[in-house]
Design a protein around this motif. Structure first.
Motif, mmCIF file in Angstrom:
data_model
loop_
_atom_site.group_PDB
_atom_site.id
_atom_site.type_symbol
_atom_site.label_atom_id
_atom_site.label_comp_id
_atom_site.label_asym_id
_atom_site.label_seq_id
_atom_site.Cartn_x
_atom_site.Cartn_y
_atom_site.Cartn_z
ATOM 1 N N LEU A 1 0.827 -1.210 0.000
ATOM 2 C CA LEU A 1 0.000 0.000 0.000
ATOM 3 C C LEU A 1 0.859 1.257 0.000
ATOM 4 C CD1 LEU A 1 -2.622 -1.107 2.694
ATOM 5 C CD2 LEU A 1 -2.726 -1.409 0.206
ATOM 6 N N SER A 2 0.272 2.360 -0.409
ATOM 7 C CA SER A 2 0.956 3.647 -0.457
ATOM 8 C C SER A 2 1.037 4.255 0.938
ATOM 9 C CB SER A 2 0.188 4.591 -1.391
ATOM 10 O OG SER A 2 -1.119 4.835 -0.877
ATOM 11 N N ASP B 1 -1.410 3.926 4.004
ATOM 12 C CA ASP B 1 -2.187 2.739 3.616
ATOM 13 C C ASP B 1 -3.375 3.117 2.745
ATOM 14 O OD1 ASP B 1 -0.384 1.365 5.143
ATOM 15 O OD2 ASP B 1 -1.717 1.098 6.868
ATOM 16 N N CYS C 1 -3.742 3.345 -0.996
ATOM 17 C CA CYS C 1 -4.116 2.586 -2.182
ATOM 18 C C CYS C 1 -3.017 1.594 -2.537
ATOM 19 C CB CYS C 1 -4.391 3.524 -3.365
ATOM 20 S SG CYS C 1 -2.983 4.558 -3.820
ATOM 21 N N VAL C 2 -3.334 0.690 -3.449
ATOM 22 C CA VAL C 2 -2.408 -0.374 -3.844
ATOM 23 C C VAL C 2 -1.381 0.182 -4.824
ATOM 24 C CG1 VAL C 2 -2.208 -2.593 -5.024
ATOM 25 C CG2 VAL C 2 -4.136 -2.161 -3.493
ATOM 26 N N TYR D 1 -7.515 1.116 -0.849
ATOM 27 C CA TYR D 1 -7.534 -0.099 -0.049
ATOM 28 C C TYR D 1 -8.906 -0.373 0.554
ATOM 29 C CZ TYR D 1 -6.267 -3.542 3.504
ATOM 30 O OH TYR D 1 -6.211 -4.656 4.286
ATOM 31 N N GLY E 1 -9.941 -4.024 -0.087
ATOM 32 C CA GLY E 1 -9.575 -4.751 1.124
ATOM 33 C C GLY E 1 -10.399 -6.002 1.369
ATOM 34 N N VAL F 1 -1.178 -8.127 3.137
ATOM 35 C CA VAL F 1 -1.040 -6.725 2.755
ATOM 36 C C VAL F 1 0.051 -6.079 3.601
ATOM 37 C CG1 VAL F 1 -2.214 -4.492 2.659
ATOM 38 C CG2 VAL F 1 -3.445 -6.579 2.030
ATOM 39 N N SER G 1 2.216 -2.324 4.465
ATOM 40 C CA SER G 1 2.432 -0.894 4.292
ATOM 41 C C SER G 1 3.782 -0.685 3.616
ATOM 42 C CB SER G 1 2.420 -0.179 5.645
ATOM 43 O OG SER G 1 1.210 -0.401 6.341
ATOM 44 N N SER G 2 3.949 0.471 2.973
ATOM 45 C CA SER G 2 5.217 0.762 2.299
ATOM 46 C C SER G 2 6.373 0.753 3.305
ATOM 47 C CB SER G 2 5.146 2.130 1.617
ATOM 48 O OG SER G 2 4.125 2.142 0.641
#
Length: 428
Positions: free
Chosen positions: A38-39, A42, A44-45, A63, A67, A77, A79-80
């Motif tokens: 995710l960006s 959290d 978007c993908v 998301y 989700g 999933v 987080s970046s």
């Protein structure tokens, strides 16, 4: 049948689903599991494994929309985790630079390289060895597209990923007729450097695919479009116009900005966040021996807020400097000018512009020399122990400005406290 060419062969080496591959390096149990990254906050993908792509989840999907579907599919999933991704990117690039005669780092997960060898079979064998060595050194799988120009190498890399029988390596045909057949099946939007708007314009002029653009009169392309698209068309023909840039030209500006995990209302909350972003920009200046002659500070509310929308921005032209405290003084003054009370801000940032090579300062008094020595010491500590080893005190209070990261994996390679633990269970 192998072909022989006297022209240098270029290749685009592209890490497969890079952010996902980075997460899987330390989680081999996820090799066949759907994985999405995710960006910031959290939202978007931004990266998908092949399994997630097969679910129909598109890049940029919020998301909160996808989700439930991801959970039903048993997806994991994340987080970046940019410290991890940046470090593994460096390791990939160092492997490429150790094996290839010339390397241009194009992005965090891509590099153009020169492939030795005069025959196609020889070049593909080297590419297989390169692919295997990167996987062995870093755990990151890569695809390699070979051609005589950068634009064709980009298209070849796309084929290397699409065709299962290619096993991640594909060479653009050197025979003109065979290459034209390949390009005739390539829409303009698949060509590197051509976006949707330019593709529509070119199609309106009668060029419907990459083969037709390659066959067009270069002078006409420049008349209808610009010199950039003219060079792209020449590259599609096999005429190299874009050389490898082993040493990238210094940037003219840089921006450091992040969205907040929650709205911030007070200057006392915004200053530490802005100070953190400014320090990141300063680190870039020091690393590349640059100084800034201008600074801009901006902040804004959520674009989804229906009642209150505000974008504030102030900038100043300053005496060229790389002094952190001097830049901070300007930044905080500009922040106060742009700030409006009673507004919930979701993002702020700083842009340093007018960048130029660092020069010895005329300010040679004792106080300035002490500050220069201190900055040199800070840079040295960060280079050896990581950027978070020493920070300005007020930036440590920027907890409210930190992005939301509910699913972040450990920073396995850049944080001592988060190193992977390898052990063995003993049963009695």
């Amino acid at each position: 049948m192998s072909s022989t060419s006297s022209e240098p062969c270029l290749a685009l080496v592209d890490c497969n689903n890079f952010y996902v591959s980075c997460e899987r390096v330390f989680r081999p149990d996820l090799a066949q599991v759907p994985v999405a990254v995710l960006s910031n906050n959290d939202g978007c993908v931004i990266a998908r494994s092949e399994e997630v792509k097969q679910l129909g989840v598109m890049m940029g999907t919020p998301y909160f929309q996808c989700g439930p579907e991801l959970r039903r599919a048993g997806a994991v999933v994340f987080s970046s985790n940019y410290p991890l991704y940046g470090d593994l990117s460096q390791r990939v690039m160092k492997t490429l630079e150790a094996l290839c005669p010339r390397v241009e780092r194009y992005s965090i997960d891509e590099a153009f390289v020169e492939i030795p060898g005069s025959e196609q079979a020889e070049r593909e064998t080297f590419s297989q060895q390169l692919q295997a060595q990167v996987l062995r050194d870093t755990g990151i799988p890569v695809s390699i597209g070979l051609a005589t120009t950068k634009v064709l190498a980009k298209l070849a890399n796309r084929q290397a990923k699409r065709l299962r029988e290619a096993a991640g390596i594909w060479s653009m045909p050197e025979d003109l007729e065979t290459r034209q057949q390949q390009l005739s099946a390539t829409p303009l939007t698949d060509v590197w450097g051509i976006g949707r708007r330019w593709a529509r314009r070119l199609e309106n002029e009668g060029w419907q695919n990459a083969a037709e653009l390659a066959a067009a009169d270069p002078a006409m392309i420049r008349l209808v479009a610009n010199v950039v698209l003219q060079r792209i068309a020449l590259e599609l023909r096999g005429d190299s116009c874009l050389s490898l840039e082993e040493i990238s030209s210094p940037p003219r500006s840089l921006v450091r900005s992040r969205s907040f995990g929650q709205p911030l209302y007070q200057l006392t909350e915004l200053r530490p966040a802005l100070g953190r972003y400014l320090q990141r920009g300063w680190e870039h200046l020091r690393r590349h021996h640059l100084r800034a002659s201008g600074i801009q500070v901006f902040l804004h509310t959520s674009r989804f807020h229906r009642e209150i929308r505000y974008f504030g921005s102030r900038q100043a032209v300053i005496e060229p400097t790389d002094d952190l405290w001097e830049l901070q003084r300007y930044a905080f003054a500009l922040l106060e000018q742009a700030y409006r009370s009673g507004v919930g801000y979701t993002r702020c940032g700083v842009m340093l512009f007018g960048l130029e090579p660092d020069q010895p300062s005329w300010k040679v008094c004792k106080a300035w020399q002490q500050r220069a020595d201190l900055q040199q010491a800070i840079s040295g500590l960060q280079q050896r122990w990581g950027r978070d080893v020493i920070q300005l005190a007020h930036t440590l209070t920027a907890t409210k400005g930190l992005p939301l990261q509910q699913h972040r994996s450990p920073r396995y390679t850049t944080q001592w406290s988060e190193l992977a633990i390898v052990g063995k269970k003993i049963f009695f």
